[in-house]
Design a protein around this motif. Sequence first.
Motif, PDB file in Angstrom:
ATOM      1  N   ALA A   1      35.619  30.003  73.119  1.00 27.97           N
ATOM      2  CA  ALA A   1      36.459  30.863  73.963  1.00 27.97           C
ATOM      3  C   ALA A   1      35.897  31.023  75.369  1.00 27.97           C
ATOM      4  O   ALA A   1      36.448  31.770  76.176  1.00 27.97           O
ATOM      5  CB  ALA A   1      36.611  32.233  73.306  1.00 27.97           C
ATOM      6  N   ALA A   2      34.806  30.330  75.678  1.00 28.06           N
ATOM      7  CA  ALA A   2      34.177  30.448  77.002  1.00 28.06           C
ATOM      8  C   ALA A   2      35.143  30.015  78.096  1.00 28.06           C
ATOM      9  O   ALA A   2      35.833  29.014  77.964  1.00 28.06           O
ATOM     10  CB  ALA A   2      32.909  29.599  77.049  1.00 28.06           C
ATOM     11  N   ALA A   3      35.161  30.782  79.177  1.00 29.41           N
ATOM     12  CA  ALA A   3      36.088  30.505  80.281  1.00 29.41           C
ATOM     13  C   ALA A   3      35.429  29.652  81.352  1.00 29.41           C
ATOM     14  O   ALA A   3      34.222  29.706  81.571  1.00 29.41           O
ATOM     15  CB  ALA A   3      36.578  31.808  80.889  1.00 29.41           C
TER      16      ALA A   3
ATOM     17  N   THR B   1      40.573  28.659  79.314  1.00 30.09           N
ATOM     18  CA  THR B   1      39.779  28.241  78.164  1.00 30.09           C
ATOM     19  C   THR B   1      40.436  26.975  77.616  1.00 30.09           C
ATOM     20  O   THR B   1      41.564  26.650  77.985  1.00 30.09           O
ATOM     21  CB  THR B   1      39.741  29.316  77.057  1.00 30.09           C
ATOM     22  N   VAL B   2      39.747  26.281  76.716  1.00 28.88           N
ATOM     23  CA  VAL B   2      40.329  25.076  76.119  1.00 28.88           C
ATOM     24  C   VAL B   2      41.614  25.432  75.378  1.00 28.88           C
ATOM     25  O   VAL B   2      42.560  24.645  75.343  1.00 28.88           O
ATOM     26  CB  VAL B   2      39.317  24.389  75.179  1.00 28.88           C
ATOM     27  N   LYS B   3      41.685  26.645  74.828  1.00 39.58           N
ATOM     28  CA  LYS B   3      42.891  27.087  74.120  1.00 39.58           C
ATOM     29  C   LYS B   3      44.132  27.052  74.999  1.00 39.58           C
ATOM     30  O   LYS B   3      45.248  26.865  74.520  1.00 39.58           O
ATOM     31  CB  LYS B   3      42.692  28.518  73.593  1.00 39.58           C
TER      32      LYS B   3
ATOM     33  N   LEU C   1      30.750  27.252  79.247  1.00 43.43           N
ATOM     34  CA  LEU C   1      31.205  26.276  78.268  1.00 43.43           C
ATOM     35  C   LEU C   1      30.052  25.437  77.732  1.00 43.43           C
ATOM     36  O   LEU C   1      29.929  25.226  76.528  1.00 43.43           O
ATOM     37  CB  LEU C   1      32.283  25.374  78.881  1.00 43.43           C
TER      38      LEU C   1
ATOM     39  N   ASP D   1      32.660  25.101  86.089  1.00 40.61           N
ATOM     40  CA  ASP D   1      31.983  26.050  85.201  1.00 40.61           C
ATOM     41  C   ASP D   1      30.630  26.445  85.797  1.00 40.61           C
ATOM     42  O   ASP D   1      29.581  26.174  85.220  1.00 40.61           O
ATOM     43  CB  ASP D   1      31.800  25.392  83.818  1.00 40.61           C
TER      44      ASP D   1
END
Length: 200
Positions: A71-73, A83-85, A158, A153
């Motif tokens: 969940a890292a932004a 996020t990857v989501k 991440l 980043d």
Amino acid sequence: MSARSAIVLLLGIATTIAGCDKPASDNGQAAANQTAAQVSTPSADEAPPSTAPAAKAGAVDRSHKGEAAPAAAFANAAGKPLTVKAFGGKPTLVNLWATWCAPCVKEMPTLDAAAKATSGRIRVVAVSEDMDPKKARAFFADRHLSAIEPMYDPQLGLSLALNANLPTTILYDKRGREVWRVIGERDWASAESRALLNEV
């Protein structure tokens, strides 16, 4: 000082010197780090290398298959946190890299070629771990990399969440679940790599 004390002291000094002369254990990235130093040495504002154990460079690792993306932004080109989501609904190839990382720099044109070859079927994202995003922006502009989406980043969120060395490239399916990862440089335009990308 007694003769016995002198002998113990001399043995201790000899052991210390012998330990300093031993070559550091090869973690699979020694050659890459040496090459990276020749390209450019990280300045104080850049990310330190990860201490995670390295796999064979370019090998496919499926040990994390099925794991959800962290969940890292990180930020897109406009500075918006993502996020990857956020890429859900489409398979996504996430590449962690930095301008001071020689293997990252070497593989980037092949990653751009792979992104073009997928014709938009897979989203290809390059997340820069440079602490100064301007360096990554200049790198993309100078090399005319047009098919990869540049992300940034600078807080290393991440790479720390993934405990990743650079470069690390991870393929996520459309649900944001990991399919495989590659640690180290790879020719992403090769037939073998194209077959890997066709797994989603």
